[in-house]
Design a protein around this motif. Structure first.
Motif, PDB file in Angstrom:
ATOM      1  N   VAL A  18       0.846  -1.195   0.000  1.00 50.75           N
ATOM      2  CA  VAL A  18       0.000   0.000   0.000  1.00 50.75           C
ATOM      3  C   VAL A  18       0.879   1.241   0.000  1.00 50.75           C
ATOM      4  CG1 VAL A  18      -1.876  -1.182   1.192  1.00 50.75           C
ATOM      5  CG2 VAL A  18      -0.163   0.069   2.527  1.00 50.75           C
ATOM      6  N   ASP A  19       0.250   2.368  -0.318  1.00 49.42           N
ATOM      7  CA  ASP A  19       0.979   3.634  -0.296  1.00 49.42           C
ATOM      8  C   ASP A  19       1.045   4.208   1.117  1.00 49.42           C
ATOM      9  OD1 ASP A  19       1.368   4.008  -3.243  1.00 49.42           O
ATOM     10  OD2 ASP A  19      -0.822   3.937  -3.207  1.00 49.42           O
ATOM     11  N   THR A  20      -0.081   4.120   1.833  1.00 49.33           N
ATOM     12  CA  THR A  20      -0.152   4.722   3.168  1.00 49.33           C
ATOM     13  C   THR A  20      -0.754   3.738   4.160  1.00 49.33           C
ATOM     14  OG1 THR A  20      -0.432   6.949   2.252  1.00 49.33           O
ATOM     15  CG2 THR A  20      -1.093   6.622   4.548  1.00 49.33           C
ATOM     16  N   VAL A  21      -0.144   3.666   5.339  1.00 46.09           N
ATOM     17  CA  VAL A  21      -0.716   2.916   6.457  1.00 46.09           C
ATOM     18  C   VAL A  21      -1.152   3.924   7.518  1.00 46.09           C
ATOM     19  CG1 VAL A  21      -0.331   1.202   8.262  1.00 46.09           C
ATOM     20  CG2 VAL A  21       0.762   0.929   6.024  1.00 46.09           C
ATOM     21  N   VAL A  22      -2.408   3.835   7.922  1.00 44.37           N
ATOM     22  CA  VAL A  22      -2.952   4.701   8.967  1.00 44.37           C
ATOM     23  C   VAL A  22      -3.152   3.862  10.232  1.00 44.37           C
ATOM     24  CG1 VAL A  22      -4.866   6.181   9.656  1.00 44.37           C
ATOM     25  CG2 VAL A  22      -4.119   6.139   7.260  1.00 44.37           C
ATOM     26  N   ILE A  23      -2.550   4.295  11.331  1.00 46.13           N
ATOM     27  CA  ILE A  23      -2.682   3.603  12.613  1.00 46.13           C
ATOM     28  C   ILE A  23      -3.509   4.489  13.533  1.00 46.13           C
ATOM     29  CG2 ILE A  23      -1.457   2.593  14.572  1.00 46.13           C
ATOM     30  CD1 ILE A  23       0.986   2.269  12.752  1.00 46.13           C
ATOM     31  N   THR A  24      -4.661   3.993  13.954  1.00 43.62           N
ATOM     32  CA  THR A  24      -5.591   4.829  14.713  1.00 43.62           C
ATOM     33  C   THR A  24      -5.368   4.729  16.215  1.00 43.62           C
ATOM     34  OG1 THR A  24      -7.382   3.254  15.159  1.00 43.62           O
ATOM     35  CG2 THR A  24      -7.283   4.193  12.931  1.00 43.62           C
ATOM     36  N   SER A  25      -6.088   5.568  16.934  1.00 43.11           N
ATOM     37  CA  SER A  25      -5.967   5.599  18.397  1.00 43.11           C
ATOM     38  C   SER A  25      -6.600   4.382  19.066  1.00 43.11           C
ATOM     39  CB  SER A  25      -6.599   6.875  18.952  1.00 43.11           C
ATOM     40  OG  SER A  25      -7.977   6.934  18.612  1.00 43.11           O
ATOM     41  N   ARG A  26      -7.277   3.540  18.304  1.00 46.60           N
ATOM     42  CA  ARG A  26      -7.791   2.303  18.899  1.00 46.60           C
ATOM     43  C   ARG A  26      -6.645   1.403  19.377  1.00 46.60           C
ATOM     44  NH1 ARG A  26     -12.561   0.014  18.721  1.00 46.60           N
ATOM     45  NH2 ARG A  26     -11.767  -2.040  18.125  1.00 46.60           N
ATOM     46  N   LEU A  27      -5.445   1.675  18.926  1.00 46.79           N
ATOM     47  CA  LEU A  27      -4.290   0.878  19.342  1.00 46.79           C
ATOM     48  C   LEU A  27      -3.519   1.509  20.502  1.00 46.79           C
ATOM     49  CD1 LEU A  27      -3.119  -0.175  15.793  1.00 46.79           C
ATOM     50  CD2 LEU A  27      -3.899  -1.714  17.577  1.00 46.79           C
ATOM     51  N   ASP A  28      -4.023   2.619  21.047  1.00 48.06           N
ATOM     52  CA  ASP A  28      -3.293   3.319  22.111  1.00 48.06           C
ATOM     53  C   ASP A  28      -2.969   2.408  23.291  1.00 48.06           C
ATOM     54  OD1 ASP A  28      -3.208   5.630  20.713  1.00 48.06           O
ATOM     55  OD2 ASP A  28      -4.627   6.748  21.956  1.00 48.06           O
TER      56      ASP A  28
ATOM     57  N   PHE B 203       3.264  -3.358  21.974  1.00 47.97           N
ATOM     58  CA  PHE B 203       3.404  -3.836  20.605  1.00 47.97           C
ATOM     59  C   PHE B 203       3.688  -2.742  19.583  1.00 47.97           C
ATOM     60  CE2 PHE B 203      -0.040  -6.409  22.701  1.00 47.97           C
ATOM     61  CZ  PHE B 203       0.770  -7.493  22.997  1.00 47.97           C
ATOM     62  N   GLY B 204       3.847  -1.514  20.051  1.00 49.05           N
ATOM     63  CA  GLY B 204       4.012  -0.406  19.121  1.00 49.05           C
ATOM     64  C   GLY B 204       5.160  -0.573  18.142  1.00 49.05           C
ATOM     65  N   SER B 205       6.316  -1.008  18.640  1.00 54.37           N
ATOM     66  CA  SER B 205       7.477  -1.128  17.748  1.00 54.37           C
ATOM     67  C   SER B 205       7.237  -2.191  16.680  1.00 54.37           C
ATOM     68  CB  SER B 205       8.732  -1.457  18.548  1.00 54.37           C
ATOM     69  OG  SER B 205       8.576  -2.670  19.269  1.00 54.37           O
ATOM     70  N   ALA B 206       6.593  -3.288  17.056  1.00 48.32           N
ATOM     71  CA  ALA B 206       6.304  -4.348  16.091  1.00 48.32           C
ATOM     72  C   ALA B 206       5.269  -3.889  15.069  1.00 48.32           C
ATOM     73  CB  ALA B 206       5.817  -5.600  16.808  1.00 48.32           C
ATOM     74  N   ILE B 207       4.269  -3.124  15.516  1.00 52.40           N
ATOM     75  CA  ILE B 207       3.239  -2.628  14.604  1.00 52.40           C
ATOM     76  C   ILE B 207       3.845  -1.619  13.636  1.00 52.40           C
ATOM     77  CG2 ILE B 207       1.116  -1.264  14.496  1.00 52.40           C
ATOM     78  CD1 ILE B 207       0.312  -2.608  17.173  1.00 52.40           C
ATOM     79  N   LEU B 208       4.691  -0.744  14.155  1.00 55.23           N
ATOM     80  CA  LEU B 208       5.354   0.223  13.273  1.00 55.23           C
ATOM     81  C   LEU B 208       6.236  -0.468  12.239  1.00 55.23           C
ATOM     82  CD1 LEU B 208       6.492   3.300  15.415  1.00 55.23           C
ATOM     83  CD2 LEU B 208       4.947   3.292  13.437  1.00 55.23           C
ATOM     84  N   ALA B 209       6.947  -1.496  12.674  1.00 56.74           N
ATOM     85  CA  ALA B 209       7.814  -2.219  11.738  1.00 56.74           C
ATOM     86  C   ALA B 209       7.001  -2.840  10.610  1.00 56.74           C
ATOM     87  CB  ALA B 209       8.599  -3.294  12.484  1.00 56.74           C
ATOM     88  N   GLU B 210       5.858  -3.424  10.957  1.00 58.10           N
ATOM     89  CA  GLU B 210       5.009  -4.015   9.928  1.00 58.10           C
ATOM     90  C   GLU B 210       4.420  -2.940   9.026  1.00 58.10           C
ATOM     91  OE1 GLU B 210       2.725  -7.158   7.963  1.00 58.10           O
ATOM     92  OE2 GLU B 210       4.716  -6.817   8.826  1.00 58.10           O
ATOM     93  N   ALA B 211       4.018  -1.812   9.613  1.00 56.12           N
ATOM     94  CA  ALA B 211       3.465  -0.716   8.814  1.00 56.12           C
ATOM     95  C   ALA B 211       4.478  -0.202   7.807  1.00 56.12           C
ATOM     96  CB  ALA B 211       2.999   0.411   9.732  1.00 56.12           C
ATOM     97  N   HIS B 212       5.716  -0.041   8.225  1.00 51.18           N
ATOM     98  CA  HIS B 212       6.754   0.438   7.309  1.00 51.18           C
ATOM     99  C   HIS B 212       7.118  -0.623   6.265  1.00 51.18           C
ATOM    100  CE1 HIS B 212       7.651   4.403   8.884  1.00 51.18           C
ATOM    101  NE2 HIS B 212       7.584   3.925  10.125  1.00 51.18           N
ATOM    102  N   ARG B 213       6.927  -1.876   6.605  1.00 50.42           N
ATOM    103  CA  ARG B 213       7.209  -2.937   5.622  1.00 50.42           C
ATOM    104  C   ARG B 213       6.177  -2.938   4.499  1.00 50.42           C
ATOM    105  NH1 ARG B 213       5.600  -7.786   4.065  1.00 50.42           N
ATOM    106  NH2 ARG B 213       3.938  -7.925   5.625  1.00 50.42           N
ATOM    107  N   ILE B 214       4.911  -2.784   4.866  1.00 50.47           N
ATOM    108  CA  ILE B 214       3.875  -2.907   3.836  1.00 50.47           C
ATOM    109  C   ILE B 214       3.527  -1.574   3.189  1.00 50.47           C
ATOM    110  CG2 ILE B 214       2.898  -4.898   5.036  1.00 50.47           C
ATOM    111  CD1 ILE B 214       0.487  -3.056   5.764  1.00 50.47           C
TER     112      ILE B 214
END
Length: 447
Positions: free
Chosen positions: A406-416, A422-433
Motif C-alpha cells: 500500500v501507499d499509506t498505512v494509517v494507525i488509529t488511536s484504537r491501538l493506544d 506492541f508499538g514497535s512491532a506494529i510500526l515495523a510491519e506498517a513500514h514494511r507494507i
C-alpha cells in the motif's frame, strides 16, 4: 480379535471397540514394549479398546514386540517405508503421516493418541472415554496430563528430571512411579503452571490449542477427519498437534483437560538441535498456512522471534493484554480521525488502516481495514464493507501483505492501549507494507 497387518494374530473379543489407541513409533522396540504393557493394565476392559501401532519404517524388533502382545491386546500393526532416511543426514520423520495411517486403521468412534515411550496410567483410557461420554458436552477434544515430559527450563535445577526416574519406569508400574515422584517439580507436566492459572479448565484460556499435545490426547474420529487429521506437510518435531488443535477449535470442537487421563513420559535420548530445527521449520509452515489470520497468530509469531524463544506463559499473557484492551475500548469509533486522515490522501492511493473500528467513513479508496476486535470485524462485514475493502482480523504485527503493498498505512488511536507492548512491532510491519505511515494519536505523532 488381534490383528497384524489386517490379519488375525490370535486373541478374541467380538465386541466393537469404543476407543482406538494410536501409537506411532520408529526404532524404539523396548520403549514400545513399556507402552503396550501399560495398555494391558487398564481399568477399562480390554474388549472395549484396540491398539494400532503405526510404524514409521523401524529396522529393529518393533514388529516382534507387537506380535508378542497377541492375545493380551486387540492390536493392529501398520508399517510404512522410512522416507525420512531419504531427506539427508538428519532424519526428517513422518510422524504426522504415520499417525494418520494408524487412524485410518482405527475402527472405534474415539481416537486416543499416545506417544511411544509414554506409559498410560491405569485409568487413562477409562478417563478419556468418560470425558467424551454423556453427560459430557459433545464436540470436544481432550488433552491428557503427561508426567515426566522433558521440562523446558533445563538450566533450572528445580525442573530437572528427578533422579532415578529412568530406572523407575522400567521396574515399577506407572501408578507406583506416579506415587513416588508426583510432588517433584521436574516430574510435573511442563504445562502444569498454565493449567493451574485457568483453574485446570482450558475453556478459560484464550488460546488453548497451545496446550493440546499429541503425546496424550483424544478426539472423536468424526471430528478428527472433519478437519483432515494431522497435516502431513509438517515434518519433524513440533506444532503438528497445535495445528490440529487450531483446526479443531475453529471447526467447533472445544479443548478440555483431563487430569485423570494421565500418562508418564519415559526418559529417553533426544536430539535437541534436530528437534529445535524441526520446530522452527514447522512454525514457519504454521504461520504461512494461516496467513496470520487473527491476533493470537500474530502474537505467536512475535513470541517465536523473542530472544529467549517461545514460552508457554508468554503467549497467553500477550493474548490476555489484547483481550483486556479489547474490552476497554469496545464501542470506540475512530471515524472522525479517519475522515481527517484521509483528506490529504489521493483517491487512487492504496491504504491500510490498523485499528479501523466498526464505523468507517465513506472514502473513494479501496482499503485494507484491519482491527483486533472480532466483533468489529464481523460488524464491518455485516455492514457490507467487505464488498469494497479487504477486511481483516489483525492487530497489525503481521498482516501477510506483500512488501509495499500500500501507499499509506494509517494507525488509529484504537491501538493506544496496546502501544507500549506492541508499538514497535506494529510500526515495523506498517513500514514494511507501506511507503508512508500515519499514526493518529496526540501522544505519538510520528511514523
Amino acid at each position: 480379535m488381534s490383528e497384524i497387518d489386517g490379519e488375525s494374530a490370535g486373541g478374541g473379543a467380538d465386541a466393537a471397540p469404543r476407543i482406538s489407541v494410536i501409537v506411532p513409533t520408529y526404532n524404539r522396540a523396548e520403549d514400545l514394549r513399556l507402552t503396550l504393557e501399560s495398555l494391558c493394565a487398564q481399568t477399562l476392559p480390554v474388549d472395549r479398546y484396540e491398539v494400532v501401532v503405526a510404524d514409521d519404517g523401524s529396522r529393529d524388533e518393533t514388529r516382534s514386540v507387537v506380535e508378542s502382545f497377541a492375545g493380551r491386546l486387540r492390536c493392529k500393526y501398520h508399517f510404512q517405508k522410512d522416507l525420512g532416511a531419504q531427506a539427508g543426514p538428519v532424519r526428517d520423520n513422518g510422524v504426522t503421516r504415520v499417525r494418520n495411517a494408524g487412524a485410518r486403521l482405527a475402527t472405534a468412534p474415539l481416537l486416543v493418541f499416545l506417544d511411544c515411550a509414554t506409559l498410560a496410567g491405569p485409568d487413562l483410557l477409562a478417563a478419556h472415554l468418560r470425558a467424551h461420554t454423556p453427560p459430557a458436552v459433545p464436540g470436544r477434544a481432550v488433552a491428557g496430563y503427561v508426567y515426566g515430559y522433558p521440562p523446558r527450563k533445563t538450566d533450572d535445577p528445580d525442573y530437572r528430571c528427578p533422579p532415578g526416574l529412568a530406572e523407575a519406569v522400567r521396574t515399577l508400574t506407572p501408578q507406583q512411579v506416579a506415587d513416588r515422584y508426583r510432588d517433584e517439580p521436574g516430574f510435573r507436566d511442563p504445562r502444569h503452571g498454565e493449567f493451574e492459572k485457568v483453574g485446570f479448565d482450558l475453556r478459560n484460556r484464550i488460546f488453548p490449542e497451545e496446550l493440546f499435545w499429541s503425546s496424550n490426547c483424544s478426539v472423536p474420529a468424526a471430528d478428527f477427519w472433519a478437519v483432515g487429521g494431522f497435516d502431513e506437510d509438517f515434518r519433524g518435531w513440533g506444532l503438528d498437534d497445535v495445528d490440529l488443535g487450531y483446526r479443531l477449535v475453529r471447526n467447533g470442537t472445544a479443548i478440555h483437560l483431563s487430569l485423570d487421563a494421565w500418562a508418564i513420559e519415559s526418559p529417553h535420548e533426544r536430539d535437541g538441535a534436530v528437534n529445535l530445527a524441526g520446530f522452527h521449520r514447522n512454525a514457519r509452515s504454521f504461520f504461512d498456512k494461516y496467513q496470520f489470520a487473527e491476533p493470537p497468530l500474530e502474537l505467536g509469531w512475535l513470541v517465536m522471534q523473542s530472544p529467549g524463544g517461545p514460552a508457554l506463559a508468554t503467549l497467553e499473557t500477550l493474548n490476555r493484554q489484547v483481550a483486556d484492551w479489547t474490552h476497554q475500548c469496545a464501542g470506540l469509533t475512530v471515524a472522525a480521525e479517519l475522515a481527517h486522515a484521509f483528506e490529504p490522501i489521493a483517491p487512487d492511493e492504496r491504504v491500510a488502516v490498523f485499528g479501523a473500528g466498526a464505523v468507517v467513513p465513506a472514502v473513494t479508496q479501496s482499503c485494507v481495514l484491519a482491527d483486533f476486535d472480532r466483533q468489529v470485524v464481523d460488524r464491518l462485514l455485516a455492514d457490507g464493507a467487505g464488498a469494497r475493502h479487504d477486511v481483516r482480523h489483525n492487530l497489525g504485527i503481521q498482516t501477510a501483505l506483500p512488501d509495499k503493498a500500500v501507499d499509506t498505512v494509517v494507525i488509529t488511536s484504537r491501538l493506544d492501549g496496546l502501544w507500549s507492548a506492541f508499538g514497535s512491532a506494529i510500526l515495523a510491519e506498517a513500514h514494511r507494507i507501506g511507503t508512508r505511515v500515519s499514526v493518529l494519536t496526540a501522544n505519538r505523532r510520528h511514523g
